[in-house]
Design an enzyme around this catalytic site. Sequence first.
Site, PDB file in Angstrom:
ATOM      1  N   ASN A 153       0.881  -1.168   0.000  1.00 53.04           N
ATOM      2  CA  ASN A 153       0.000   0.000   0.000  1.00 53.04           C
ATOM      3  C   ASN A 153       0.911   1.208   0.000  1.00 53.04           C
ATOM      4  O   ASN A 153       1.646   1.421   0.964  1.00 53.04           O
ATOM      5  CB  ASN A 153      -0.880   0.039   1.260  1.00 53.04           C
ATOM      6  CG  ASN A 153      -1.906  -1.067   1.286  1.00 53.04           C
ATOM      7  OD1 ASN A 153      -2.379  -1.514   0.249  1.00 53.04           O
ATOM      8  ND2 ASN A 153      -2.264  -1.521   2.480  1.00 53.04           N
ATOM      9  N   HIS A 164       7.887   5.109   5.275  1.00 53.18           N
ATOM     10  CA  HIS A 164       9.084   4.308   4.984  1.00 53.18           C
ATOM     11  C   HIS A 164       8.745   3.255   3.923  1.00 53.18           C
ATOM     12  O   HIS A 164       7.709   2.600   4.021  1.00 53.18           O
ATOM     13  CB  HIS A 164       9.566   3.638   6.277  1.00 53.18           C
ATOM     14  CG  HIS A 164      10.947   3.079   6.149  1.00 53.18           C
ATOM     15  ND1 HIS A 164      12.076   3.756   6.538  1.00 53.18           N
ATOM     16  CD2 HIS A 164      11.376   1.909   5.633  1.00 53.18           C
ATOM     17  CE1 HIS A 164      13.145   3.024   6.282  1.00 53.18           C
ATOM     18  NE2 HIS A 164      12.744   1.896   5.733  1.00 53.18           N
ATOM     19  N   HIS A 166       7.961   0.141   2.245  1.00 60.57           N
ATOM     20  CA  HIS A 166       7.752  -1.219   2.764  1.00 60.57           C
ATOM     21  C   HIS A 166       6.560  -1.885   2.105  1.00 60.57           C
ATOM     22  O   HIS A 166       5.744  -1.217   1.463  1.00 60.57           O
ATOM     23  CB  HIS A 166       7.529  -1.174   4.289  1.00 60.57           C
ATOM     24  CG  HIS A 166       6.198  -0.620   4.696  1.00 60.57           C
ATOM     25  ND1 HIS A 166       5.883   0.725   4.623  1.00 60.57           N
ATOM     26  CD2 HIS A 166       5.076  -1.224   5.169  1.00 60.57           C
ATOM     27  CE1 HIS A 166       4.640   0.920   5.036  1.00 60.57           C
ATOM     28  NE2 HIS A 166       4.114  -0.256   5.371  1.00 60.57           N
ATOM     29  N   GLN A 168       3.847  -5.639   2.670  1.00 59.33           N
ATOM     30  CA  GLN A 168       3.391  -6.611   3.646  1.00 59.33           C
ATOM     31  C   GLN A 168       3.265  -7.978   2.991  1.00 59.33           C
ATOM     32  O   GLN A 168       3.081  -8.072   1.773  1.00 59.33           O
ATOM     33  CB  GLN A 168       2.054  -6.193   4.241  1.00 59.33           C
ATOM     34  CG  GLN A 168       2.105  -4.827   4.918  1.00 59.33           C
ATOM     35  CD  GLN A 168       0.881  -4.559   5.786  1.00 59.33           C
ATOM     36  OE1 GLN A 168       0.484  -5.381   6.603  1.00 59.33           O
ATOM     37  NE2 GLN A 168       0.281  -3.407   5.590  1.00 59.33           N
ATOM     38  N   HIS A 281       0.175 -12.177  -7.691  1.00 59.71           N
ATOM     39  CA  HIS A 281      -0.641 -13.384  -7.740  1.00 59.71           C
ATOM     40  C   HIS A 281       0.141 -14.451  -8.514  1.00 59.71           C
ATOM     41  O   HIS A 281       0.570 -14.206  -9.643  1.00 59.71           O
ATOM     42  CB  HIS A 281      -1.966 -13.123  -8.467  1.00 59.71           C
ATOM     43  CG  HIS A 281      -3.023 -12.510  -7.600  1.00 59.71           C
ATOM     44  ND1 HIS A 281      -4.325 -12.345  -8.024  1.00 59.71           N
ATOM     45  CD2 HIS A 281      -2.987 -12.044  -6.325  1.00 59.71           C
ATOM     46  CE1 HIS A 281      -5.042 -11.798  -7.043  1.00 59.71           C
ATOM     47  NE2 HIS A 281      -4.246 -11.591  -6.016  1.00 59.71           N
ATOM     48  N   MET A 316     -14.421   4.829  -6.078  1.00 59.43           N
ATOM     49  CA  MET A 316     -15.156   3.606  -6.407  1.00 59.43           C
ATOM     50  C   MET A 316     -16.253   3.466  -5.351  1.00 59.43           C
ATOM     51  O   MET A 316     -16.072   2.809  -4.323  1.00 59.43           O
ATOM     52  CB  MET A 316     -14.229   2.389  -6.372  1.00 59.43           C
ATOM     53  CG  MET A 316     -13.209   2.346  -7.485  1.00 59.43           C
ATOM     54  SD  MET A 316     -13.963   2.015  -9.099  1.00 59.43           S
ATOM     55  CE  MET A 316     -12.466   1.898 -10.110  1.00 59.43           C
TER      56      MET A 316
HETATM   57  O1  LIG Z   1      -1.685  -2.842   7.874  1.00 60.37           O
HETATM   58  P1  LIG Z   1      -1.782  -1.356   7.682  1.00 60.37           P
HETATM   59  O2  LIG Z   1      -0.835  -0.845   6.637  1.00 60.37           O
HETATM   60  O3  LIG Z   1      -1.718  -0.593   8.965  1.00 60.37           O
HETATM   61  O4  LIG Z   1      -3.277  -1.114   7.121  1.00 60.37           O
HETATM   62  C1  LIG Z   1      -3.634  -0.949   5.781  1.00 60.37           C
HETATM   63  O5  LIG Z   1      -3.546  -2.160   5.044  1.00 60.37           O
HETATM   64  C2  LIG Z   1      -4.429  -3.214   5.441  1.00 60.37           C
HETATM   65  C3  LIG Z   1      -4.261  -4.361   4.473  1.00 60.37           C
HETATM   66  O6  LIG Z   1      -4.471  -3.952   3.148  1.00 60.37           O
HETATM   67  C4  LIG Z   1      -5.885  -2.732   5.500  1.00 60.37           C
HETATM   68  O7  LIG Z   1      -6.672  -3.746   6.080  1.00 60.37           O
HETATM   69  C5  LIG Z   1      -6.020  -1.455   6.312  1.00 60.37           C
HETATM   70  O8  LIG Z   1      -7.351  -0.981   6.242  1.00 60.37           O
HETATM   71  C6  LIG Z   1      -5.049  -0.411   5.765  1.00 60.37           C
HETATM   72  O9  LIG Z   1      -5.143   0.778   6.501  1.00 60.37           O
HETATM   73  O1  LIG Z   2     -21.767  11.074 -10.334  1.00 59.78           O
HETATM   74  P1  LIG Z   2     -20.926  11.769  -9.289  1.00 59.78           P
HETATM   75  O2  LIG Z   2     -21.651  11.933  -7.986  1.00 59.78           O
HETATM   76  O3  LIG Z   2     -20.311  13.044  -9.786  1.00 59.78           O
HETATM   77  O4  LIG Z   2     -19.698  10.782  -9.050  1.00 59.78           O
HETATM   78  C1  LIG Z   2     -19.597   9.854  -8.001  1.00 59.78           C
HETATM   79  O5  LIG Z   2     -20.464   8.741  -8.170  1.00 59.78           O
HETATM   80  C2  LIG Z   2     -20.223   7.905  -9.296  1.00 59.78           C
HETATM   81  C3  LIG Z   2     -21.157   6.730  -9.227  1.00 59.78           C
HETATM   82  O6  LIG Z   2     -21.059   6.034  -8.007  1.00 59.78           O
HETATM   83  C4  LIG Z   2     -18.766   7.434  -9.344  1.00 59.78           C
HETATM   84  O7  LIG Z   2     -18.527   6.783 -10.570  1.00 59.78           O
HETATM   85  C5  LIG Z   2     -17.794   8.609  -9.205  1.00 59.78           C
HETATM   86  O8  LIG Z   2     -16.466   8.134  -9.141  1.00 59.78           O
HETATM   87  C6  LIG Z   2     -18.151   9.399  -7.946  1.00 59.78           C
HETATM   88  O9  LIG Z   2     -17.282  10.489  -7.789  1.00 59.78           O
END
Ligand SMILES: O=P(O)(O)O[C@H]1O[C@H](CO)[C@@H](O)[C@H](O)[C@H]1O
Ligand SMILES: O=P(O)(O)O[C@H]1O[C@H](CO)[C@@H](O)[C@H](O)[C@H]1O
Lengths: 349, 349
Positions: A153, A164, A166, A168, A281, A316
């Site tokens: 991430n 930093h 990194h 996971q 994957h 999304m």
């Molecule tokens: O483990 P982190 O880096 O603290 O946490 C991040 O990665 C995780 C795994 O993708 C997610 O579940 C967490 O919501 C996100 O904040």
């Molecule tokens: O149509 P809006 O409100 O401008 O846009 C929002 O809703 C849409 C539908 O969920 C998404 O595709 C967009 O990414 C979001 O920003």
Amino acid sequence: ARLESLPEHQHLRYNPLRDSWVLVSAHRMKRPWAGQVERPPEEHIPRYDPNNPLCPGNKRANGKGNPDYDSTFVFENDFPALQPDAPDPGSDQDPLFQSKAARGVCKVMCFHPWSDVTLPLMKKEEVVNVIDKWAELVEELGTIYPWVQIFENKGAMMGCSNPHPHCQVWASNFLPNEPALSDRCQRAYYEKHGEPMLLQYAKREAEKKERVVVESSDWLAVVPYWATWPYQTLLLPRRHVLRISDLTTEEREGLAAIMKRLLTKYDNLFEVSFPYSMGWHGAPTGPYLKEDNSHWQLHAHYYPPLLRSATVKKFMVGYEMLAQEQRDLTPEQAAEKLRNLPEEHYKTR
Amino acid sequence: ARLESLPEHQHLRYNPLRDSWVLVSAHRMKRPWAGQVERPPEEHIPRYDPNNPLCPGNKRANGKGNPDYDSTFVFENDFPALQPDAPDPGSDQDPLFQSKAARGVCKVMCFHPWSDVTLPLMKKEEVVNVIDKWAELVEELGTIYPWVQIFENKGAMMGCSNPHPHCQVWASNFLPNEPALSDRCQRAYYEKHGEPMLLQYAKREAEKKERVVVESSDWLAVVPYWATWPYQTLLLPRRHVLRISDLTTEEREGLAAIMKRLLTKYDNLFEVSFPYSMGWHGAPTGPYLKEDNSHWQLHAHYYPPLLRSATVKKFMVGYEMLAQEQRDLTPEQAAEKLRNLPEEHYKTR
Ligand SMILES: O=P(O)(O)O[C@H]1O[C@H](CO)[C@@H](O)[C@H](O)[C@H]1O
Ligand SMILES: O=P(O)(O)O[C@H]1O[C@H](CO)[C@@H](O)[C@H](O)[C@H]1O
């Protein structure tokens, strides 16, 4: 150009890795954006921060001290989502209330002793060290666990809570949803067509060229035909490779080189350290090591959220969560934009 | 309590509506959060803003003027992701490059003439007007289109670009991924058990009580056993109802009342206007109107992102995107928290 490549026409595209469809509505890029603007990614990070639990020599939350590492450094996540010893919840007979035991291990891997570098800014040999460590962890954890998920991430926008460099590695006693789906899709394709899906896909994309971002003799990065995130890419070896641990020394060097090129383009797109989630994957491990996994082809997915600029991402939400993913520019437009960017990093130019 | 309800033990739970699993690792709430902090939702919105294209009497991007509406107001989205006249992209023989025509219509629906109200702060009769309009749109667009997706993105955090209370309605000539999956799952359950899945589910949850948030004689809101978002809820009628347009006058009043109660609790949780994406799923329409849809049960999904406070959300990234969704508190913990909150809104207390 085929009709679907024309930015004016909404249409659906099929994702053969997930057996699902994406709505491509490229004309939506014309709409003005009055919504949330993100904080731009932090550009000034100190090389060493005495309070950062990931830096060499520092103390972590559990009181343990990091060694004075000078390459990669792997340790157990202090707040793991998966632990090796969770009890079985016991199963309910009711099909609407089903639970199962989940066991595993979560590791964190620092890429480099310095906080102010990222993969595209690291030396090629340093990136090779990262790849070797990934391969080692898949090999090691894969002796027991059916799935070893390597993921990074990057950026606060993607939930990363430490600047930093990194990633996971979460290994589990179950095949998670996404790889399970991908396994089914690749297997069905292989049974029907007699060749691994992604091997055929890479060949055709290398011929078609319109979605290629970077390529080399042994690797290919494309914006997949079915990309959902604006600048999503798929990174593939050209040879049939099941797992990251199966890569030859030469292929690891090739991978380090193409990763640096791809990630440099990402950073150059909006001249910021590009946020994303990425992950590998490959064929499942543990008990699956004994089975035939010829339908699998190793690949990495890059899912970056930015859409219009360093501060405007694609949300999304709503329609995407409840109905179907929708994108606002064609994959060909995204690929062309990335392809035309320089391969020298904006910070070192 | 059953073992799975104990917050210390990670385990998997099955989502029968999506045929997938979620990893529940409740002990993760203990980890400190040093990552991105969101801007708190805007609390001071003017009742009328001369520059807001959604307010009564104002001009929109395309130059058209809004009427001086005093209840709900529906218009065509000025930047629609779906248009009625997109050409067919033509089909490639190659299974790796499949596209299909996508046609439809996108509407925007304002809930109220004032920008400074939200559903929980509106009068019950005003919420009934919104429900009646939803039903009307499903009925009208459903004569042609197989799927009519009603959804609300609330809050800038959820990609909503306008603070005026509104939702969207996107109708399409295809059944999108999510409802297609839900249709398959509900059908398989019905064929095996002879009763609609969600009707049985509602009955059992009403008996079990531990995941119920609010209930009335004709409606039930629960944190589903398989919730992925921290405070996700599922809102269901107790009677077998296929589509929102099939609700009786009494049920619409009951729905307005329970929505107000649920959304008031949401706002009270962190004392902010709670961000979420929500949407309705009911039996498909258009050509499906002639088919037997007894396996369907109308329901609304609420997907709110906040986890720890008004400014710390759950990031569905990395592991979630590449492997499997993971949550940091049990659904029972979330339901209990919501259940115990007052039903009077913090703004009117
Ligand atoms: O483990 P982190 O880096 O603290 O946490 C991040 O990665 C995780 C795994 O993708 C997610 O579940 C967490 O919501 C996100 O904040
Ligand atoms: O149509 P809006 O409100 O401008 O846009 C929002 O809703 C849409 C539908 O969920 C998404 O595709 C967009 O990414 C979001 O920003």
